[in-house]
Design a protein around this motif. Structure first.
Motif, PDB file in Angstrom:
ATOM      1  N   SER B 142       0.839  -1.205   0.000  1.00 48.65           N
ATOM      2  CA  SER B 142       0.000   0.000   0.000  1.00 48.65           C
ATOM      3  C   SER B 142       0.870   1.250   0.000  1.00 48.65           C
ATOM      4  N   MET B 146       1.396   4.315  -2.900  1.00 54.43           N
ATOM      5  CA  MET B 146       1.068   5.711  -2.592  1.00 54.43           C
ATOM      6  C   MET B 146       2.026   6.702  -3.259  1.00 54.43           C
ATOM      7  N   TYR B 149       0.848   9.512  -5.338  1.00 52.15           N
ATOM      8  CA  TYR B 149      -0.150  10.411  -4.751  1.00 52.15           C
ATOM      9  C   TYR B 149       0.456  11.351  -3.711  1.00 52.15           C
ATOM     10  N   THR B 158       6.578   8.767   4.915  1.00 52.13           N
ATOM     11  CA  THR B 158       5.627   7.680   5.174  1.00 52.13           C
ATOM     12  C   THR B 158       6.367   6.363   5.368  1.00 52.13           C
ATOM     13  N   SER B 171      -0.620   7.730   7.803  1.00 53.65           N
ATOM     14  CA  SER B 171      -1.883   8.297   7.335  1.00 53.65           C
ATOM     15  C   SER B 171      -2.224   7.640   5.996  1.00 53.65           C
ATOM     16  N   TRP B 172      -3.269   6.796   6.025  1.00 52.64           N
ATOM     17  CA  TRP B 172      -3.577   6.019   4.821  1.00 52.64           C
ATOM     18  C   TRP B 172      -4.515   6.755   3.868  1.00 52.64           C
ATOM     19  N   THR B 173      -4.996   7.914   4.321  1.00 50.54           N
ATOM     20  CA  THR B 173      -5.909   8.668   3.457  1.00 50.54           C
ATOM     21  C   THR B 173      -5.105   9.397   2.391  1.00 50.54           C
ATOM     22  N   LEU B 174      -5.416   9.087   1.168  1.00 57.94           N
ATOM     23  CA  LEU B 174      -4.672   9.714   0.076  1.00 57.94           C
ATOM     24  C   LEU B 174      -5.242  11.088  -0.248  1.00 57.94           C
ATOM     25  N   PRO B 175      -4.407  12.013  -0.634  1.00 52.00           N
ATOM     26  CA  PRO B 175      -4.924  13.312  -1.054  1.00 52.00           C
ATOM     27  C   PRO B 175      -5.857  13.123  -2.257  1.00 52.00           C
ATOM     28  N   LYS B 176      -6.834  14.024  -2.377  1.00 48.58           N
ATOM     29  CA  LYS B 176      -7.795  13.889  -3.488  1.00 48.58           C
ATOM     30  C   LYS B 176      -7.094  14.001  -4.837  1.00 48.58           C
TER      31      LYS B 176
END
Lengths: 460, 328
Positions: B142, B146, B149, B158, B171-176
């Motif tokens: 994962s 990333m 992104y 990271t 932080s696993w939330t990827l930028p839009k």
């Protein structure tokens, strides 16, 4: 002509040589007047002081003709093996075979000193990005590139793993420059754990049986390489005979060291002793001659001790010297300052210990390799040093830092603390470049301080 | 209850093996040792920083050091004499091209396991080790995905954060939106980074460059490959050892695998220039500078980090800026 044991200059040796010749001096084919070696560019010889015995003359001539001997071996069709880093073990295997001459290209590290930078080897290393932040062993790179010293070996065999980074990095460059290396692994020696079988190593200390077995497997790989190179089978009998012969050299050296380091009057100077010890690692490319050279030295010092003769003052401070010194002249300097060498650890104490003859040959060699002071912790090394200090009665310790060497930055502190914890002796750490003339005043001040402090301690 | 932490810095120490024994693995990122606790002249700043961090650590249960570098190997003596933290010195073979070396590494892992048990750890079952390995496999995959992104700084941070603090800290939330892919593509290669060194990535972007390959020990190069759990179904430890053993590094003898790896990565990422990041007194990387310059057609900027700098020196800033400008 004064025939008493003493240290003389190279110029004085010329006159003394004539005198010895008139008295019927008998020399081997590599013999001759010492000053002729200056003509080969060995300018540092002009600044050293030498022992005035015929035995010392033979020792120096033997040392200074090694390159010629190697070229001669090549011309005679012998295979030339360049052994690297392990200092004393793989040559025993190589010399167990016929028609092989093995030597350490590492030895090129003294060329900048002996030739006072005249060989240009460090400049070559510089041009390849190996600058003065590396240990002077970088001269080896220059010696390969210029091909103006030793013949390029038919095979290079280098130990790696628990070794200094300088050497490993430089050897890697050599490999990448088109000098292929057979690498073998020497693991960091560790103490056996409670559930492991421990094997006692020559010189004290112990290693887990599993490490011995691993190194044995590495030596079996080396054996195959040597057999392929020479077309000979290196069987157990040959290897055992090779070990016996190596032990002959080691016994001679042990006797020499014992006599010299424990004598009331110092019977021979530090430089000759350093050169003699160096013969143990690869026999200066001639094992039989090494035994003769050392035997003559032993006889000379025995006779001097018997007649109460020496080359230094009776009150000279007994100094234990750690690490080989990049500039040989500093050993003279220590003697000028009132010291004498009584105990050494030049990074190859494992090459001085007797190789066990009561175990299979390959196992004995693995034990030797793991006894290398550099493959274990500095604390282990300090323990061995302390044992030798007690044995030889050394009164002070000198740690000679090798400029740029990866191990020197860390080991000095550990060794000093360990010695202070075990013994009441002064320890001094100095750093010596290959040609140290410019720092002689500073070095002298520090050495004199060590000698004075130690002498004061005697009176307390 | 919070798990006990085992600290280390070497990529050849498998986090999975520590975790499977019930500990929290933490591949630390030391801060530059402005005032080294144990002053050591001639010692690489990274080793000094590591020694500083370890000897002052209050959270760690034990420290693991390895033999990949001679100064780190010898620093183990300093660490064990300077603090009470239990220490384990793991022997990592320099050679790799024969089975014996691989076996030696596997045996070291087993010995390490026994050490962990002495600290209160539990020898893992094959099933549990497999589960942990798969967990790490997924997390690493994962993170690698990333890359496109995140900015180069975010990406490298990271990786470092995951190695130090585990997947919970990432932080696993990827930028839009994907970050702008502008800038001259650069690779950074070398040893491990200090905490202060991460500002380098943003600085390079400010100058108009972009790190597309973090081949430092702290970055992608120090990540082990993907486990093939079918290969050694009944022996996950062997798969773990085989995979970790293949991490390319400069200390390996010969070290051509590092160059093979670099060749592939430099081509894949369309790199236009290389920054070689090395510490003063690090012979391993220093010796490769000249060779690397001859080996690659790409321009190479050799950055020697000397002393225990807090952040990058003005000189280093200017050199990087000039290098990036030259490539534009």
């Amino acid at each position: 002509m004064n025939n008493d044991p003493r240290q003389i200059t190279l110029t004085e040796w010329d006159e003394h040589y004539e005198h010895l010749q008139k008295k019927g001096l008998r020399e081997p084919d590599y013999g001759g007047v010492l000053s002729r070696h200056v003509g080969d560019g060995n300018k540092r010889l002009l600044k050293l002081r030498y022992d005035n015995s015929a035995a010392a003359l033979r020792l120096w001539n033997f040392l200074l003709t090694e390159e010629k001997r190697l070229h001669q071996a090549r011309a005679e069709g012998k295979k030339i093996v360049g052994v690297m880093k392990d200092l004393g073990t793989v040559p025993v295997m190589a010399y167990s075979l016929d028609n092989v001459a093995a030597f350490y290209p590492d030895g090129a590290w003294w060329i900048p000193c002996v030739m006072e930078f005249g060989a240009g080897l460090l400049e070559v290393a510089d041009s390849l990005g190996i600058d003065e932040s590396f240990c002077p062993v970088r001269a080896m790179l220059g010696a390969f590139i210029t091909e103006s010293h030793f013949p390029i070996p038919d095979k290079l065999i280098c130990s790696v793993g628990a070794t200094c980074d300088d050497f490993s990095a430089i050897a890697q460059r050599l490999d990448a420059l088109g000098y292929p290396i057979m690498w073998w692994e020497i693991p960091h020696r560790r103490k056996p754990e409670s559930d492991e079988t421990a094997v006692k190593l020559p010189g004290g200390g112990a290693a887990p049986k599993s490490q011995i077995e691993f190194v044995m497997s590495e030596f079996k790989r080396i054996k195959v390489v040597l057999e392929e190179l020479t077309g000979q089978y290196l069987n157990a009998e040959k290897l055992s005979a090779g070990i016996k012969k190596a032990n002959q050299v080691r016994r001679c050296l042990a006797e020499l060291r014992n006599i010299v380091f424990t004598a009331k009057l110092c019977p021979i100077g530090a430089i000759e002793m350093l050169v003699a010890e160096m013969l143990a690692i690869h026999f200066c490319s001639d094992q039989n001659e090494t035994i003769i050279v050392l035997t003559e030295l032993v006889n000379e010092v025995k006779s001097r001790v018997q007649f109460g003769k020496g080359v230094l003052n009776a009150d000279a401070v007994k100094v234990f010297w750690i690490n080989p010194v990049a500039d040989l002249q500093v050993m003279n300097l220590l003697e000028d300052c009132g010291g004498r060498i009584c105990g050494t650890e030049y990074l190859f104490s494992h090459a001085l210990d007797l190789i066990p003859e009561n175990v299979p040959a390959i196992e004995a060699l693995a034990m030797m390799a793991l006894a290398d002071p550099m493959v274990g912790s500095s604390v282990d090394r300090a323990e061995r040093i302390c044992a030798d200090i007690r044995r030889f009665g050394s009164e002070a310790v000198l740690i000679s830092r090798i400029p740029g060497a990866s191990h020197c930055a860390l080991e000095g502190k550990v060794i000093t603390e360990a010695i202070h914890a075990m013994l009441e002796v002064s320890v001094l750490e100095i750093e010596v470049p290959p040609v140290s003339d410019s720092i002689h005043p500073t070095l002298c001040t520090r050495l004199e301080a060590l000698i004075e402090t130690t002498k004061r301690r005697r009176t307390k | 209850m919070k798990k006990k932490t085992i600290i280390y810095t070497c990529p050849y120490v498998p986090a999975e093996w520590i975790a499977a024994h019930g500990f929290c693995p933490s591949r630390i990122i030391p801060k530059a040792a402005g005032n080294p606790i144990v002053p050591m002249e001639g010692v690489c700043p990274y080793v000094q920083a590591f020694v500083n961090q370890v000897t002052t650590s209050r959270e760690a249960t034990a420290v693991v050091m390895t033999t990949v570098c001679d100064q780190m190997r010898r620093a183990f003596d300093i660490v064990t004499s300077s603090c009470k933290l239990p220490g384990f010195l793991m022997n990592i073979p320099s050679t790799w091209q024969h089975v014996g070396a691989q076996k030696l590494y596997l045996e070291e892992l087993k010995r390490f396991g026994r050490f962990l048990v002495t600290l209160g750890g539990k020898t893992p079952s094959n099933k549990f080790l497999t589960e942990i390995m798969l967990e790490y496999n997924n997390a690493r995959s994962s993170i690698l995905a990333m890359r496109k992104y995140l900015t180069s700084s975010q990406y490298s941070q990271t990786i470092a954060t995951f190695n130090r603090d585990g997947k919970e800290a990432v932080s696993w939330t990827l930028p839009k939106d994907k970050p702008p892919m502008a800038g001259t593509s650069l690779a950074i290669i070398g040893g491990p980074l200090l905490e202060e060194s991460f500002s380098l990535f943003d600085e390079i972007e400010n100058y108009g460059g972009r790190i597309v390959l973090d081949a430092t020990e702290t970055g992608e190069r120090g990540i082990c490959g993907h486990f093939d759990m079918d290969k050694h179904q009944d022996d996950p430890l062997r798969e773990l050892a085989d995979t970790y053993f293949c991490i390319p590094d400069v200390f390996r003898r010969p070290n051509n695998r590092l160059y093979d790896w670099l060749k592939e990565q430099l081509a894949n990422r369309e790199v236009r220039g290389i920054i070689l990041w090395r510490y003063m007194w690090c012979d391993m990387w220093h010796a490769e500078v000249h060779r690397l310059k001859k080996w690659t057609e790409l321009p190479v900027l050799d950055i020697d980090v000397n002393a225990n700098e807090k952040g990058l020196s003005v000189r280093t800033h200017l050199r990087i800026q000039a290098f990036v400008e030259m490539l534009q």
